[in-house]
Scaffold this motif. Structure first.
Motif, PDB file in Angstrom:
ATOM      1  N   LEU A 106      50.471  70.027  -7.413  1.00  0.00           N
ATOM      2  CA  LEU A 106      49.139  69.436  -7.312  1.00  0.00           C
ATOM      3  C   LEU A 106      48.297  69.837  -8.518  1.00  0.00           C
ATOM      4  O   LEU A 106      47.511  69.035  -9.040  1.00  0.00           O
ATOM      5  CB  LEU A 106      48.469  69.896  -6.013  1.00  0.00           C
ATOM      6  CG  LEU A 106      47.254  69.108  -5.525  1.00  0.00           C
ATOM      7  CD1 LEU A 106      47.590  67.638  -5.336  1.00  0.00           C
ATOM      8  CD2 LEU A 106      46.727  69.710  -4.232  1.00  0.00           C
ATOM      9  N   VAL A 120      46.836  60.116  -9.078  1.00  0.00           N
ATOM     10  CA  VAL A 120      46.795  59.877  -7.631  1.00  0.00           C
ATOM     11  C   VAL A 120      48.206  59.884  -7.043  1.00  0.00           C
ATOM     12  O   VAL A 120      48.462  60.469  -5.986  1.00  0.00           O
ATOM     13  CB  VAL A 120      46.095  58.545  -7.309  1.00  0.00           C
ATOM     14  CG1 VAL A 120      46.212  58.208  -5.821  1.00  0.00           C
ATOM     15  CG2 VAL A 120      44.623  58.606  -7.714  1.00  0.00           C
ATOM     16  N   GLY A 121      49.151  59.241  -7.735  1.00  0.00           N
ATOM     17  CA  GLY A 121      50.522  59.178  -7.250  1.00  0.00           C
ATOM     18  C   GLY A 121      51.149  60.551  -7.097  1.00  0.00           C
ATOM     19  O   GLY A 121      51.734  60.869  -6.052  1.00  0.00           O
ATOM     20  N   SER A 123      49.556  63.434  -6.977  1.00  0.00           N
ATOM     21  CA  SER A 123      48.781  64.231  -6.020  1.00  0.00           C
ATOM     22  C   SER A 123      49.195  63.923  -4.587  1.00  0.00           C
ATOM     23  O   SER A 123      49.416  64.827  -3.772  1.00  0.00           O
ATOM     24  CB  SER A 123      47.280  63.966  -6.195  1.00  0.00           C
ATOM     25  OG  SER A 123      46.820  64.408  -7.452  1.00  0.00           O
ATOM     26  N   LEU A 124      49.317  62.624  -4.272  1.00  0.00           N
ATOM     27  CA  LEU A 124      49.737  62.235  -2.926  1.00  0.00           C
ATOM     28  C   LEU A 124      51.157  62.710  -2.633  1.00  0.00           C
ATOM     29  O   LEU A 124      51.472  63.109  -1.506  1.00  0.00           O
ATOM     30  CB  LEU A 124      49.643  60.718  -2.766  1.00  0.00           C
ATOM     31  CG  LEU A 124      48.232  60.147  -2.632  1.00  0.00           C
ATOM     32  CD1 LEU A 124      48.285  58.627  -2.556  1.00  0.00           C
ATOM     33  CD2 LEU A 124      47.526  60.700  -1.398  1.00  0.00           C
ATOM     34  N   GLN A 125      52.001  62.669  -3.640  1.00  0.00           N
ATOM     35  CA  GLN A 125      53.371  63.149  -3.460  1.00  0.00           C
ATOM     36  C   GLN A 125      53.368  64.613  -3.019  1.00  0.00           C
ATOM     37  O   GLN A 125      54.063  64.987  -2.064  1.00  0.00           O
ATOM     38  CB  GLN A 125      54.159  63.015  -4.762  1.00  0.00           C
ATOM     39  CG  GLN A 125      55.560  63.613  -4.680  1.00  0.00           C
ATOM     40  CD  GLN A 125      56.262  63.627  -6.028  1.00  0.00           C
ATOM     41  OE1 GLN A 125      55.982  62.793  -6.899  1.00  0.00           O
ATOM     42  NE2 GLN A 125      57.173  64.550  -6.213  1.00  0.00           N
ATOM     43  N   CYS A 126      52.561  65.433  -3.685  1.00  0.00           N
ATOM     44  CA  CYS A 126      52.515  66.863  -3.359  1.00  0.00           C
ATOM     45  C   CYS A 126      51.910  67.106  -1.980  1.00  0.00           C
ATOM     46  O   CYS A 126      52.361  67.991  -1.245  1.00  0.00           O
ATOM     47  CB  CYS A 126      51.720  67.618  -4.422  1.00  0.00           C
ATOM     48  SG  CYS A 126      52.537  67.649  -6.034  1.00  0.00           S
ATOM     49  N   ILE A 127      50.909  66.308  -1.630  1.00  0.00           N
ATOM     50  CA  ILE A 127      50.296  66.449  -0.300  1.00  0.00           C
ATOM     51  C   ILE A 127      51.284  66.066   0.788  1.00  0.00           C
ATOM     52  O   ILE A 127      51.433  66.775   1.799  1.00  0.00           O
ATOM     53  CB  ILE A 127      49.018  65.586  -0.212  1.00  0.00           C
ATOM     54  CG1 ILE A 127      47.933  66.157  -1.145  1.00  0.00           C
ATOM     55  CG2 ILE A 127      48.499  65.530   1.223  1.00  0.00           C
ATOM     56  CD1 ILE A 127      46.735  65.253  -1.331  1.00  0.00           C
ATOM     57  N   VAL A 128      51.994  64.949   0.603  1.00  0.00           N
ATOM     58  CA  VAL A 128      52.996  64.512   1.581  1.00  0.00           C
ATOM     59  C   VAL A 128      54.136  65.528   1.659  1.00  0.00           C
ATOM     60  O   VAL A 128      54.656  65.830   2.748  1.00  0.00           O
ATOM     61  CB  VAL A 128      53.532  63.115   1.214  1.00  0.00           C
ATOM     62  CG1 VAL A 128      54.722  62.743   2.089  1.00  0.00           C
ATOM     63  CG2 VAL A 128      52.426  62.070   1.362  1.00  0.00           C
ATOM     64  N   TRP A 189      55.337  56.434  -8.489  1.00  0.00           N
ATOM     65  CA  TRP A 189      55.174  56.105  -7.077  1.00  0.00           C
ATOM     66  C   TRP A 189      56.512  55.862  -6.381  1.00  0.00           C
ATOM     67  O   TRP A 189      56.750  56.351  -5.282  1.00  0.00           O
ATOM     68  CB  TRP A 189      54.287  54.869  -6.934  1.00  0.00           C
ATOM     69  CG  TRP A 189      52.845  55.142  -7.237  1.00  0.00           C
ATOM     70  CD1 TRP A 189      52.254  55.129  -8.475  1.00  0.00           C
ATOM     71  CD2 TRP A 189      51.824  55.494  -6.305  1.00  0.00           C
ATOM     72  NE1 TRP A 189      50.925  55.447  -8.369  1.00  0.00           N
ATOM     73  CE2 TRP A 189      50.623  55.675  -7.046  1.00  0.00           C
ATOM     74  CE3 TRP A 189      51.803  55.670  -4.931  1.00  0.00           C
ATOM     75  CZ2 TRP A 189      49.423  56.020  -6.450  1.00  0.00           C
ATOM     76  CZ3 TRP A 189      50.606  56.015  -4.314  1.00  0.00           C
ATOM     77  CH2 TRP A 189      49.423  56.184  -5.081  1.00  0.00           C
ATOM     78  N   VAL A 193      57.927  57.499  -2.748  1.00  0.00           N
ATOM     79  CA  VAL A 193      57.735  56.511  -1.677  1.00  0.00           C
ATOM     80  C   VAL A 193      59.073  55.847  -1.350  1.00  0.00           C
ATOM     81  O   VAL A 193      59.420  55.664  -0.169  1.00  0.00           O
ATOM     82  CB  VAL A 193      56.689  55.457  -2.085  1.00  0.00           C
ATOM     83  CG1 VAL A 193      56.595  54.368  -1.021  1.00  0.00           C
ATOM     84  CG2 VAL A 193      55.325  56.111  -2.286  1.00  0.00           C
TER      85      VAL A 193
END
Length: 217
Positions: A106, A120-121, A123-128, A189, A193
């Motif tokens: 992150l 954003v891509g 960051s979301l990867q690390c959160i998920v 992404w 994903v």
């Protein structure tokens, strides 16, 4: 050997080979020299930031051992023969992601090339990644074996984003002749994903339940 076991063995070998390949890529970075591969894409301002430096070195090392440890957790013969080692490695996997790999990723996402879509891509990867791993840990604490296995599959799918990113990049460039920025933003992404979509497909097909059954035999 059944077709399913053949492809499973092939997948394990591929991930193992990729992990060893990544080891050869990580070792040169441990000289802490700035003129190496990925680091050459960063500006002097970014390279000079302490938070970037800490995040980078923690991330590349912890992500490497997480990838190597994780694959062993899905080998029924290993889990049944070495249950205590399985549990120990599982704890290393979980806490390496929760405390090291995902938070440092992150931190790196803030400096991602490619502008806001890439930031954003990643960051979301690390959160998920963090959330799927945490839920897997919570489920095993409650002794819910099947849901634990299913969430571990999701967690490892995100772990393998590093592999998918590189394979996807080469495929897009050599098969579709995409431009560098198109390639980079797409795989940013698609690498995680896409992996999650594949994992969900495997779970829908009953692979999670089948894996639990094999481990209990």
């Amino acid at each position: 050997m059944s077709l399913g076991r053949f492809f499973s063995a092939l997948f394990l070998l591929f991930v193992g080979a990729f992990t060893l390949l990544m080891l050869t890529k990580v070792v040169p970075y441990l000289s802490f020299e700035p003129e190496i591969d990925f680091l050459t894409t960063k500006t002097d301002r970014v390279l000079g930031r302490r938070d970037f430096q800490v995040s980078f070195y923690i991330h590349i090392v912890s992500s490497l051992w997480v990838m190597g440890i994780g694959i062993a957790q899905f080998i029924p013969a290993f889990v049944k023969k070495y249950p205590h080692l399985h549990r120990t490695l599982g704890k290393v996997y979980v806490f390496s992601i929760l405390l090291l790999a995902a938070p440092s990723g992150l931190g790196l996402a803030l400096y991602a090339n490619g502008g806001l879509p890439a930031k954003v891509g990643f960051s979301l990867q690390c959160i998920v990644w963090w959330l799927t791993t945490y839920i897997a840990w919570r489920e095993i604490r409650q002794k819910r074996w099947q849901t634990h296995t299913e969430w571990m599959m999701r967690s490892y799918a995100v772990t393998l984003a590093a592999m998918s990113l590189r394979v996807g990049s080469y495929a897009m460039v050599y098969l579709f002749h995409t431009k560098p920025i198109e390639t980079y933003l797409t795989v940013t992404w698609l690498s995680w994903v896409g992996n999650l979509v594949i994992a969900e497909g495997c779970l829908y097909a009953g692979m999670g339940a089948k894996l639990v059954t094999l481990l209990k035999k």
